[in-house]
Design a protein around this motif. Structure first.
Motif, PDB file in Angstrom:
ATOM      1  N   SER A   3       0.845  -1.197   0.000  1.00  0.00           N
ATOM      2  CA  SER A   3       0.000   0.000   0.000  1.00  0.00           C
ATOM      3  C   SER A   3       0.880   1.246   0.000  1.00  0.00           C
ATOM      4  O   SER A   3       1.721   1.419   0.878  1.00  0.00           O
ATOM      5  CB  SER A   3      -0.897  -0.010   1.235  1.00  0.00           C
ATOM      6  N   PRO A   4       0.686   2.108  -1.010  1.00  0.00           N
ATOM      7  CA  PRO A   4       1.510   3.329  -1.062  1.00  0.00           C
ATOM      8  C   PRO A   4       1.316   4.206   0.180  1.00  0.00           C
ATOM      9  O   PRO A   4       2.222   4.949   0.567  1.00  0.00           O
ATOM     10  CB  PRO A   4       1.041   4.038  -2.329  1.00  0.00           C
ATOM     11  N   TRP A   5       0.152   4.085   0.829  1.00  0.00           N
ATOM     12  CA  TRP A   5      -0.107   4.891   2.035  1.00  0.00           C
ATOM     13  C   TRP A   5       0.821   4.508   3.167  1.00  0.00           C
ATOM     14  O   TRP A   5       1.431   5.347   3.813  1.00  0.00           O
ATOM     15  CB  TRP A   5      -1.561   4.725   2.477  1.00  0.00           C
ATOM     16  N   TYR A   6       0.911   3.164   3.411  1.00  0.00           N
ATOM     17  CA  TYR A   6       1.780   2.696   4.493  1.00  0.00           C
ATOM     18  C   TYR A   6       3.235   2.968   4.193  1.00  0.00           C
ATOM     19  O   TYR A   6       4.023   3.322   5.072  1.00  0.00           O
ATOM     20  CB  TYR A   6       1.572   1.196   4.734  1.00  0.00           C
ATOM     21  N   LEU A   7       3.576   2.793   2.910  1.00  0.00           N
ATOM     22  CA  LEU A   7       4.962   3.017   2.510  1.00  0.00           C
ATOM     23  C   LEU A   7       5.337   4.483   2.766  1.00  0.00           C
ATOM     24  O   LEU A   7       6.385   4.786   3.346  1.00  0.00           O
ATOM     25  CB  LEU A   7       5.122   2.666   1.026  1.00  0.00           C
ATOM     26  N   THR A   8       4.457   5.393   2.366  1.00  0.00           N
ATOM     27  CA  THR A   8       4.685   6.820   2.585  1.00  0.00           C
ATOM     28  C   THR A   8       4.767   7.121   4.079  1.00  0.00           C
ATOM     29  O   THR A   8       5.654   7.834   4.544  1.00  0.00           O
ATOM     30  CB  THR A   8       3.548   7.652   1.955  1.00  0.00           C
ATOM     31  N   PHE A  20       9.852  -5.953  -1.388  1.00  0.00           N
ATOM     32  CA  PHE A  20       9.429  -5.712  -2.764  1.00  0.00           C
ATOM     33  C   PHE A  20      10.005  -6.758  -3.706  1.00  0.00           C
ATOM     34  O   PHE A  20       9.380  -7.129  -4.689  1.00  0.00           O
ATOM     35  CB  PHE A  20       9.832  -4.298  -3.202  1.00  0.00           C
TER      36      PHE A  20
END
Lengths: 124, 137
Positions: free
Chosen positions: B72-77, B134
């Motif tokens: 999830s790009p949200w968690y990564l951010t 990843f």
């Protein structure tokens, strides 16, 4: 620069102990951060099996108990830091003592919730 | 009484020689800005990893669960913002404490440079440690 910090520790009042505790929890959590980054990151770069093994170890009851101590330190630093931010914008300076104890009460409630939530994991 | 005196002596040494040494306006302001960021991000971090129903019911953190979260790009951010703001806040805090204790007061630039290098290296290691999630191994 006033030189009062270490001059008369015996005369410290709430605000000074709040400051000392802010420093102690700050240093403590910073040291924990070093261990946290080394343990988790090294586990991550050492492969899937090793990562899952380390995570399994970190679920032991005594580790969960230590986690609660960590959460208490972070929570203290956060709540007292919030109090300092309020002072920066000119709020609550005159009522700094009741503000401190009010925030500590909120912290104690949060800790009660956290302990209750993690209790099953500690009880095994 | 000796114990009480010892404790208050220790408290004095923790507090430092000076009430609060001058650490610079940028350092002061950034410590407040990162404090707010860390307060929010670390709250989410601790909640997600320790207090969600899954976590408290005993399902362990696994490589696979972290891999899914990181997808999830949200968690990564969130993770990168937490890493960056927390490293700044911690190292800038250490700098303030050391300056209060009189360590590095005469070579403040060098102290700042060393701590900055530690911060950059730590950020790099934190980012490097995410690569397996990843590449999948």
């Amino acid at each position: 620069m006033k030189n009062f910090a270490s001059a008369y520790p015996a005369k410290y009042k709430v605000g000074m102990w709040a400051f000392v505790l802010h420093r102690l929890t700050g240093i403590g959590v910073a040291l924990y951060l070093v261990a946290h980054m080394i343990v988790i990151s090294t586990a991550a770069v050492s492969g899937t099996l090793s990562f899952d093994g380390v995570m399994e170890t970190l679920r032991r009851p005594w580790v969960i108990a230590l986690e609660l101590v960590l959460i208490a330190a972070v929570l203290y630093h956060l709540l007292n830091g919030f109090r300092l931010l309020l002072f920066d914008v000119g709020v609550g300076i005159r009522s700094q003592k009741p503000l401190f104890w009010g925030l500590m009460a909120a912290g104690a409630l949060t800790m009660a919730f956290a302990t209750a939530a993690l209790w099953p994991l500690m009880a095994g | 009484m000796a114990v009480a005196e010892r404790l208050s002596g220790m408290a004095g040494r923790i507090a430092g020689r000076q009430a609060v040494a001058g650490t610079g306006a940028v350092s002061w302001l950034m410590q407040r800005v990162t404090a707010v960021l860390v307060a929010v991000f670390i709250g989410v971090h601790i909640w997600v990893l320790h207090f969600t129903p899954e976590a408290t019911s005993g399902s362990p953190v696994t490589f696979e669960s972290v891999r899914q979260r990181m997808a999830s790009p949200w968690y990564l951010t969130l993770d990168f913002l937490l890493l960056a703001s927390l490293l700044y806040h911690a190292l800038n805090g250490v700098r303030a404490v050391l300056l209060d204790w009189g360590v590095g007061a005469r070579s403040e630039k060098m102290l700042t440079g060393i701590l900055f290098a530690i911060g950059v290296l730590s950020f790099g290691y934190g980012a490097y440690a995410l690569i397996p999630f990843f590449s999948g191994k």
